[in-house]
Design a protein around this motif. Structure first.
Motif, short mmCIF file in Angstrom:
data_model
loop_
_atom_site.label_atom_id
_atom_site.label_comp_id
_atom_site.label_asym_id
_atom_site.label_seq_id
_atom_site.Cartn_x
_atom_site.Cartn_y
_atom_site.Cartn_z
N UNK A 75 0.14 9.84 8.47
CA UNK A 75 -1.20 10.39 8.75
C UNK A 75 -2.15 10.11 7.60
N UNK A 76 -1.68 10.31 6.38
CA UNK A 76 -2.53 10.11 5.20
C UNK A 76 -2.99 8.67 5.08
N UNK A 77 -2.14 7.71 5.46
CA UNK A 77 -2.49 6.30 5.36
C UNK A 77 -3.16 5.75 6.62
N UNK A 78 -3.18 6.55 7.69
CA UNK A 78 -3.79 6.10 8.93
C UNK A 78 -2.97 5.05 9.66
N UNK A 79 -1.64 5.11 9.51
CA UNK A 79 -0.75 4.18 10.18
C UNK A 79 0.13 4.93 11.18
N UNK A 80 0.60 4.22 12.19
CA UNK A 80 1.50 4.83 13.16
C UNK A 80 2.84 5.15 12.48
N UNK A 81 3.45 6.29 12.83
CA UNK A 81 4.75 6.64 12.23
C UNK A 81 5.81 5.54 12.41
N UNK A 82 5.80 4.85 13.56
CA UNK A 82 6.78 3.78 13.77
C UNK A 82 6.53 2.62 12.80
N UNK A 83 5.28 2.34 12.50
CA UNK A 83 4.95 1.29 11.54
C UNK A 83 5.43 1.66 10.15
N UNK A 140 0.83 -1.21 0.00
CA UNK A 140 0.00 0.00 0.00
C UNK A 140 0.86 1.26 0.00
N UNK A 141 1.90 1.27 0.83
CA UNK A 141 2.82 2.41 0.89
C UNK A 141 3.50 2.61 -0.45
N UNK A 142 4.02 1.52 -1.02
CA UNK A 142 4.73 1.63 -2.29
C UNK A 142 3.80 2.08 -3.41
N UNK A 143 2.61 1.53 -3.47
CA UNK A 143 1.66 1.92 -4.52
C UNK A 143 1.30 3.40 -4.42
N UNK A 144 1.13 3.87 -3.20
CA UNK A 144 0.83 5.29 -2.99
C UNK A 144 1.99 6.16 -3.50
N UNK A 145 3.19 5.78 -3.16
CA UNK A 145 4.37 6.53 -3.62
C UNK A 145 4.56 6.43 -5.12
N UNK A 146 4.43 5.22 -5.65
CA UNK A 146 4.63 5.01 -7.08
C UNK A 146 3.61 5.79 -7.90
N UNK A 147 2.42 5.98 -7.36
CA UNK A 147 1.40 6.75 -8.06
C UNK A 147 1.83 8.19 -8.31
N UNK A 148 2.74 8.69 -7.49
CA UNK A 148 3.23 10.06 -7.65
C UNK A 148 4.13 10.20 -8.87
N UNK A 149 4.76 9.11 -9.31
CA UNK A 149 5.75 9.23 -10.37
C UNK A 149 5.39 8.47 -11.64
#
Length: 90
Positions: A41-49, A12-21
């Motif tokens: 914050x945007x993904x609703x996950x803890x910063x440590x996660x 999910x994190x990678x897809x969100x980032x890859x969508x930017x480029x």
């Protein structure tokens, strides 16, 4: 790369980032830097996660990170994104 993306949060994190480029791969990767805390914050996950998952993505060569003061900036590795796209789209 595939092992790193096997975790649903990392994918999910990678897809969100890859969508930017996706449509702007000719531009410099640094133009797409994001701050880790705002991304969490945007993904609703803890910063440590998010930090843990970015470490895994970085070690797999999928993203780059850079610390600036209290923030961690990150961006997708363009070559890795192109390689994944080629592998998945044939």
């Amino acid at each position: 790369m595939f092992k790193a993306l096997s975790n649903p949060h990392r994918l999910r994190i990678y897809r969100e980032l890859a969508g930017c480029v996706t449509s702007t791969l000719s531009k410099s990767s640094e133009e797409f830097q994001n701050c880790q805390s705002s991304f969490a914050e945007r993904l609703g996950l803890a910063p440590s996660t998010v930090s843990h998952h970015f470490k895994e993505l970085r070690e797999a060569g999928l993203v780059h990170t850079k610390r600036e003061a209290r923030n961690v900036l990150f961006w997708v590795d363009r070559e890795a994104a192109q390689k994944l796209s080629h592998l998945l789209n044939g």
